[in-house]
Design an enzyme around this catalytic site. Structure first.
Site, PDB file in Angstrom:
ATOM      1  N   GLY A 339       0.827  -1.217   0.000  1.00  0.00           N
ATOM      2  CA  GLY A 339       0.000   0.000   0.000  1.00  0.00           C
ATOM      3  C   GLY A 339       0.854   1.257   0.000  1.00  0.00           C
ATOM      4  CD  GLU A 362      15.408  10.263 -27.867  1.00  0.00           C
ATOM      5  OE1 GLU A 362      16.324   9.640 -28.431  1.00  0.00           O
ATOM      6  OE2 GLU A 362      15.565  11.304 -27.225  1.00  0.00           O
TER       7      GLU A 362
END
Ligand code: COS
Length: 379
Positions: A339, A362
């Site tokens: 969590g 890219e």
């Protein structure tokens, strides 16, 4: 601490300096700047003054004459502290490539300012209707006396608002790759309008924007390398740039491993540190192995480049593997923290969001596979 074999003592000193600078100037600022989506222009000036914005270019033109192998390890260290800054260095280095590799003497006179970091660069190739099919770009440059008039739009441009110069890949001739040229434009300028930054999933301190060109005047002397070779320039620049992105991915993934390991050593459940449970220990082992493999592939491609050997396919493999590894490793780092990994009090959720874009920029990882498969199957 990563064990590294470096080619020179100078390179080791450089990496020590970068580590110190990144720890002092970058790491403490990253979370705040990302939360405010503020581009760290001052940090880039600091890097420029330290000589880190022209590392792989020759000393005669204002660079630092470092092998690519060393430059990429600098990027990796920067990325492990703050990806936005490493990516900015990588994009700027890419943006200096066309002039450094193809520019005439007049254009090359600008290199010291570019490589010294006084001027920040952007690389304008992608367009709103297409990024993967780069040869189909439609931004037009029409000759008008001693100038070109540029019209069209570019998209996803890093440094659209902060750059001092743009490389504009545009059509000066017919359809296909042979009709493309690269123009170097100073900005801001009349007829060039960067739009509001995109609302992105991560890397928020590094805004990307569309740019509209509406009859912008660029002097004819600003064609880099002559008309019609823009596509070749774009592709060779990207071969180098993809290695930069691979190094950024390695640094980001390393940061995720380091954070997850520290956490797993501290966090107690069932009366002992969670790192001692095999389920977690093996996960950390797999994460660390992915990072080592990504680093090895990236540096192997860089050494080919340094040796003047063909490296295009190897750069694509490095970009593909390293960015996929960063995605997997950052996702697993969130899992290690449970969590706590899902909340912004810890940086790993940000690392996960940042890793995603590295699989896209890219050249998407599908384009990298296309480059690799074409190399495997060409006659
Ligand atoms: N280095 C040098 N020349 C290259 C090259 C390279 N890496 N890749 C292609 N070329 C040359 C080819 O040799 C060919 O030249 P000739 O006609 O003289 O033989 C020309 O460029 C056209 O090549 P090709 O036919 O392979 O072009 P395609 O249109 O098929 O495009 C891909 C090839 C898909 C690889 C290219 O469009 C690409 O990389 N797309 C992704 C673009 C990208 O990465 N965008 C990211 C945004 S920039 S941050």
């Amino acid at each position: 601490m990563i064990e590294r074999i470096l080619p020179t003592d100078d390179a080791r000193d450089l990496l020590d300096l970068v580590t110190e600078l990144a720890d002092k100037e970058l790491a403490p600022r990253a979370a705040d700047f990302e939360a405010r989506a503020e581009f760290p222009r001052a940090a880039l000036r600091t890097l420029g003054r330290a000589g880190l914005l022209g590392l792989p270019y020759p000393e005669e033109v204002g660079g630092a004459g470092q092998p690519y192998e060393v430059y990429l390890q600098v990027l990796e260290i920067l990325a492990s502290r703050w990806l936005t800054v490493a990516e900015a260095v990588s994009v700027h280095t890419l943006a200096c490539y066309p002039v450094a590799a193809y520019g005439d003497d007049a254009l090359r006179e600008r290199l010291p300012e570019m490589l010294g970091g006084e001027l920040l660069g952007a690389y304008c190739l992608s367009e709103p209707q297409g990024g993967s099919d780069a040869a189909a770009l439609t931004t037009k440059a029409v000759r008008d006396g001693d100038d070109y008039l540029v019209s069209g739009a570019k998209a996803w441009i890093t440094h659209a608002h902060s750059a001092d110069f743009y490389n504009i890949f545009c059509r000066t001739g017919g359809p296909g790759p042979d009709g493309i040229s690269c123009l170097l434009a100073d900005v801001p300028a009349a007829g060039i309008t960067p739009l509001k930054p995109e609302r992105t999933m991560g890397l928020n301190a590094s805004p990307v924007s569309q740019i509209v060109f509406d009859g912008a005047r660029v002097p004819a002397g600003r064609v880099v390398g002559g008309e019609g070779i823009g596509f070749k320039i774009a592709m060779t620049a990207l071969d180098s740039g993809r290695l930069g992105i691979a190094a950024c991915a390695v640094g980001l993934a390393q940061a995720a491993v380091d954070y997850a390991v520290d956490y797993a050593k501290e966090r107690q459940q069932f009366g002992k540190p969670i790192a001692t449970f095999q389920g977690l220990g093996f996960m950390l082992a797999d994460m660390a192995t992915q990072v080592s493999a990504a680093r090895a592939l990236t540096l192997a491609a860089a050494r080919l480049r340094d040796a003047g050997r063909p490296y295009s396919a190897e750069a694509a493999k490095a970009k593909l593997f390293a960015t996929d590894a960063a995605m997997k490793v950052t996702t697993d780092a969130v899992q290690v923290l449970g969590g706590y990994g899902y909340v912004a009090d810890h940086p790993v959720e940000r690392y996960l969001r940042e890793a995603k874009v590295l699989q896209i920029v890219e050249g998407t990882n599908q384009i990298q596979r296309l480059v690799i498969s074409r190399h495997l199957t060409r006659a």
